[in-house]
Design an enzyme around this catalytic site. Structure first.
Site, PDB file in Angstrom:
ATOM      1  N   ARG A   1       0.851  -1.188   0.000  1.00 17.22           N
ATOM      2  CA  ARG A   1       0.000   0.000   0.000  1.00 17.22           C
ATOM      3  C   ARG A   1       0.888   1.240   0.000  1.00 17.22           C
ATOM      4  O   ARG A   1       1.981   1.246   0.594  1.00 17.22           O
ATOM      5  CB  ARG A   1      -0.911   0.034   1.236  1.00 17.22           C
ATOM      6  CG  ARG A   1      -1.747  -1.210   1.439  1.00 17.22           C
ATOM      7  CD  ARG A   1      -2.790  -1.424   0.366  1.00 17.22           C
ATOM      8  NE  ARG A   1      -3.895  -0.479   0.508  1.00 17.22           N
ATOM      9  CZ  ARG A   1      -4.741  -0.204  -0.467  1.00 17.22           C
ATOM     10  NH1 ARG A   1      -4.593  -0.747  -1.649  1.00 17.22           N
ATOM     11  NH2 ARG A   1      -5.741   0.635  -0.265  1.00 17.22           N
TER      12      ARG A   1
ATOM     13  N   HIS B   1       0.042   0.715  -9.982  1.00  8.78           N
ATOM     14  CA  HIS B   1      -0.814  -0.073  -9.088  1.00  8.78           C
ATOM     15  C   HIS B   1      -1.473  -1.224  -9.861  1.00  8.78           C
ATOM     16  O   HIS B   1      -2.705  -1.400  -9.823  1.00  8.78           O
ATOM     17  CB  HIS B   1      -1.882   0.798  -8.440  1.00  8.78           C
ATOM     18  CG  HIS B   1      -2.403   0.216  -7.150  1.00  8.78           C
ATOM     19  ND1 HIS B   1      -2.813   0.986  -6.088  1.00  8.78           N
ATOM     20  CD2 HIS B   1      -2.568  -1.075  -6.744  1.00  8.78           C
ATOM     21  CE1 HIS B   1      -3.231   0.216  -5.100  1.00  8.78           C
ATOM     22  NE2 HIS B   1      -3.087  -1.055  -5.476  1.00  8.78           N
TER      23      HIS B   1
END
Length: 321
Positions: free
Chosen positions: A236, A284
């Site tokens: 993250r 991502h």
């Protein structure tokens, strides 16, 4: 089921994903359920499940018959961000497709750094023909996995199959065949001291926020098989302090970095991360959530739960994942 004996509604509330693809997958997997993108009215009593990713504030409030919330991504911190989350079970997505995609990414990036991919791409751009001598073998390189959940364990096993030495760190003690494991704050320094490459797959919690910082980089292995240590973060964005990453690279405390996640996404065009020669950036995409693969296990859980069976892969609210 609702008072008419029909299965209740499923609320689909996502941002950052195409809701149409998820809606179609839910309708195909659960044709007997009504899939809605918003509640028909405040306190809609017919909504029994919610499938979410970065849901807008307040959408989970005041749903009196909500039985569980399902995350469509590997992380669950987004569910708790800025919203009043009802006291119902929260289910993490666990699917072979997601796990395999993450392991593909980890293996790709570890091998790329191991086999001097960034250097050879730079040489190609300058038409330089030069082989780097004394390339270490995989068995001489230690890869450390931060986070030994489903994703971390699978990546560790695949790296072992390629011959790498593998270490693993987790919040609480875990054992893996062929993997040197470490746990807790006391084990983190030992883990960092043996890892030539550190792959971060941690969840984002209050405890892990900003863990990839200057003090962390200071403890990483020096003068290892790859020279300065390599960092790969596919966890993250909130785990990393991006200014500290650049400073560590410029000071030689880090040799190279791959980042798939960022504090702000999409990564702003003016971010200096884009232009640093020793940073590899991906958008991502390490473990893309494919609704075709992830929705059927969710629906199977809903059906089982309606039949009185317990949910699995539940989030520990106290731990945050």
């Amino acid at each position: 089921m609702n008072r008419d004996g029909e299965r209740g509604k499923v609320l689909l509330s996502v941002t950052g994903f195409d809701p149409a693809a998820w809606h179609d997958a839910l309708k195909q997997a659960a044709p007997q359920r009504d899939i809605v993108l918003r509640a028909d009215k405040a306190g809609d009593p017919d909504i029994t499940y919610a499938v979410v990713w970065k849901q807008p504030p307040g959408v989970l409030r005041d749903l009196p018959n909500l039985r569980a919330v399902f995350s469509i991504g590997a992380g669950v911190d987004h569910i708790f961000s800025g919203d009043e989350v009802p006291d119902v079970p929260i289910v993490r997505v666990v699917a072979d497709d997601l796990t395999e995609r993450m392991s593909e990414y980890v293996v790709w990036q570890v091998l790329d750094h191991h086999r001097k991919g960034p250097l050879y791409r730079e040489q190609q751009s300058k038409t330089i023909w030069h082989e780097v001598r004394m390339q270490p073998a995989a068995k001489e390189v230690s890869v450390g996995i931060l986070g030994l959940g489903t994703l971390g364990r699978d990546a560790a096993n695949k790296l072992r199959m390629l011959g790498f030495k593998v270490a693993g760190w987790s919040r609480t003690p875990k054992q893996m065949e062929g993997v040197q494991t470490y746990a807790g704050r006391s084990g983190l320094d030992e883990f960092l001291a043996v890892s030539d490459v550190v792959v971060c797959l941690l969840p984002l919690t209050q405890e892990t926020h900003g863990i990839l910082s200057a003090s962390f980089f200071e403890k990483m292995k020096r003068h290892g098989a790859l020279g300065a240590p390599v960092l790969i973060n596919a966890g993250r964005g909130g785990l990393q302090v991006e200014t500290d990453i650049i400073e560590a690279l410029d000071a030689g405390r880090l040799g190279a970095v791959t980042l798939d996640v960022f504090q702000t996404e999409p990564l702003p065009a003016d971010s200096s991360l884009w232009r640093h020669p020793n940073i590899t950036i991906t958008p991502h995409c390490a473990a893309t959530s494919d609704p075709r693969a992830l929705v059927p296990p969710m629906v199977a859980q809903m059906d089982a739960h309606d039949a009185g069976k317990p949910l699995v892969n539940l989030v520990d609210r106290e731990a945050g994942y």
